[in-house]
Motif scaffolding. Sequence first.
Motif, short mmCIF file in Angstrom:
data_model
loop_
_atom_site.label_atom_id
_atom_site.label_comp_id
_atom_site.label_asym_id
_atom_site.label_seq_id
_atom_site.Cartn_x
_atom_site.Cartn_y
_atom_site.Cartn_z
N PHE B 144 -6.02 -2.92 -8.81
CA PHE B 144 -6.09 -1.74 -8.33
C PHE B 144 -7.55 -1.60 -7.51
CE2 PHE B 144 -2.65 1.63 -9.78
CZ PHE B 144 -1.84 0.45 -10.07
N ALA B 166 -3.16 4.72 -4.01
CA ALA B 166 -3.52 4.24 -5.37
C ALA B 166 -2.87 5.15 -6.52
CB ALA B 166 -5.10 4.43 -5.90
N GLY B 167 -2.75 6.41 -5.93
CA GLY B 167 -1.90 7.27 -7.06
C GLY B 167 -0.53 7.20 -7.04
N GLY B 170 -0.04 4.02 -8.86
CA GLY B 170 -0.20 4.03 -10.30
C GLY B 170 1.20 4.92 -10.92
N TYR B 171 1.58 5.85 -9.94
CA TYR B 171 3.07 6.48 -10.41
C TYR B 171 4.06 5.43 -10.65
CZ TYR B 171 7.13 9.02 -10.17
OH TYR B 171 8.49 9.67 -10.53
N TYR B 174 2.80 2.72 -13.87
CA TYR B 174 2.48 3.45 -15.14
C TYR B 174 3.61 4.45 -15.44
CZ TYR B 174 -2.11 1.09 -14.87
OH TYR B 174 -3.22 0.34 -14.67
N GLY B 175 4.02 4.81 -14.45
CA GLY B 175 4.95 6.22 -14.62
C GLY B 175 6.33 5.86 -15.05
#
Lengths: 177, 175
Positions: B144, B166-167, B170-171, B174-175
């Motif tokens: 990342f 990046a958000g 991430g979702y 990792y979400g």
Amino acid sequence: MFSLFTTFFKIGLFTFGGGWAMIPAIEKEVVDIKKWLSKEEFLDALVISQSLPGILAVNISILVGQKRFGQKGSLIATLGTVLPSFILILLIAMFFVKIYDNPIVVAIFKGIRPAVVALIIAPVLSTAKSAKIGWRTVWIPGLIALLVWQWGISPVYLILVVVAIGLTIQYFKSRKA
Amino acid sequence: MLYLQLFWVYFKIGLFGFGGGYAMISLIQYEVVEHYQWLSLSEFTDVVAISQMTPGPIGINSATYIGYVTTGSIFGSMLTTFALCLPSFILVVTISKLLLKYNDNLYVRSIFAALRPTIVGLIAAAALLLMNSENFTDWKSIVFCAGAFALVRWTKIHPIWVICIAGLAGYIVYG
């Protein structure tokens, strides 16, 4: 006086990133549209704002406000610049505390955090370039970074020491000449 | 006591914050994370992310946020934001005219010549301090970070979009 507030409020509300990103917007409003300052006056204000510590946009608001409307003007211009961020961040802070443990938010921020680090590494390189750091001077930022990172020395003390070093070097240069 | 500390910390940040937002991050981080431990390192990183995504200077954004989170009151936010701007007022009133006059002064130049590489070092320190296990949880974090760096460095993309991408990543991951 009211338009001083609304002008800076608008600038504070619509410019992302702060600092240098705000300068063109401020110049356009203050010099071209409102004609509060001449181009030269604005450049002088910019030189002062840059040299002074603190937030660039705040410094320049104070100077523009003061130049045009005196002490009261500097307060009003600063309030205009600060208020949009203040209100927005306050709302986010109040709201964010409540959703911080939400698993989706946790996942999103797990992705964001390493990216933030990248956003701070990038200006290291660009400021190194504009400060003309080469192989012979790279030890200075290297040492500073090491002192803060590994030895936990306060940046404030380092800045004080560096200012003293700057003065001392010039003192000896002047004596030689 | 907390209010007094907050005032003093942000007054200092306003007084010694040379070199713009990113250099200021290292001062804020030192006081808020290392010294007073008002925020954890990952919380502080989140504040930087939020500051990047909202309008206005990062200094103001962090002052307002930390003022609220540490005290739980709006007054805390007002106090830190006021304290941050106060040195600017004092300095503009007292030395701004002198500074313009002595801008070419050799001593003033020498100080700024010494400050410039220092600021580079301070920003580097901020980046290094943020590279810990709170922010880099696994190998994906490194991917990342490298991806975000490549975007900022080699495209003209605005930092806001980098954070959004990046958000989203991430979702998805990792979400």
